[in-house]
Motif scaffolding. Structure first.
Motif: not given
Length: 217
Positions: A12-16, A53-58, A107-114, A155-156
């Motif tokens: 989730v790129l805009d993870d709060p 503190g590392l939430l994700s690595l892509t 695009v439809e909701e929920p958004a497809p996998v980018p 998508i975004a």
């Protein structure tokens, strides 16, 4: 030979929860080197304990097979890894803050996998200048293209400002590469040319989350 990930997990790129993102690009030479570099980035991340503190690595690979991009979300800026020694040739790292997300409406909701991720970097003079430039860019786009941004396959778009204020990153999510390329040629190519930016189209390789192990890949 291009590589398309079978991994459905997307960050989730805009993870709060994320206060800062460390973005690193590594230059590669051809499909084999790109694949090896991407797999090495995953292996390096799994070699030791998962950092606090590392939430994700892509890890992403470029469609031209000339670079790998890693996108690491951190809970606080204080937890970002300290700068190491001199970076290897062709390797660039910079810390960013997520500034704004702009959603597509076609695009439809929920958004497809980018599956496709255009990245564009632009130089800026300061955080204030970066905010003003991005806000102006989006306002101009709304006047010319419409507020709903109904681009097929979009998508975004996630807009970032470097912690040091010296750069802007636009990192977008698209359903497929074809619509992303069409949008780049129609909308982003003039922006890159006019403002001295650089752009690359990436594909998803692997997303790691806390608890990821080598056997789970």
């Amino acid at each position: 030979m291009s590589y398309v990930s079978a991994d459905p997990v997307r960050v989730v790129l805009d993870d709060p929860r994320s206060a800062a993102v460390l973005v690193t690009t590594l230059a590669t030479r051809g499909p084999d080197d790109t694949r090896r570099t991407a797999e090495q980035a995953v292996a390096d991340a799994l070699r030791g304990p998962w950092p606090e503190g590392l939430l994700s690595l892509t890890v992403y690979t470029s469609s031209d097979d000339d670079s790998v991009l890693t996108y690491a979300q951190w809970a606080t800026e204080d937890q970002l890894p300290p700068p190491g020694g001199p970076a290897e040739a062709g390797t660039v790292s910079r810390a960013f803050r997520h500034y704004r997300a702009v959603r597509g409406t076609a695009v439809e909701e929920p958004a497809p996998v980018p599956e496709s991720f255009p990245a564009a970097f632009f130089p800026t003079e300061s955080e204030q200048a970066a905010r003003a430039w991005l806000d102006g860019l989006l306002a101009g786009e709304e006047r010319s293209e419409g507020e709903d941004r109904a681009y097929p396959g979009a998508i975004a778009a996630h807009l970032h400002i470097a912690v040091d204020g010296g750069q802007v990153l636009s990192f977008s999510e698209w359903v497929a590469e074809g619509p992303a390329v069409d949008h780049i040629e129609a909308v982003w190519a003039p922006v890159l040319k006019d403002f001295g930016g650089t752009g690359t189209l990436y594909r998803h390789h692997r997303t790691l989350l806390p608890g990821s192990t080598a056997t789970s890949l």
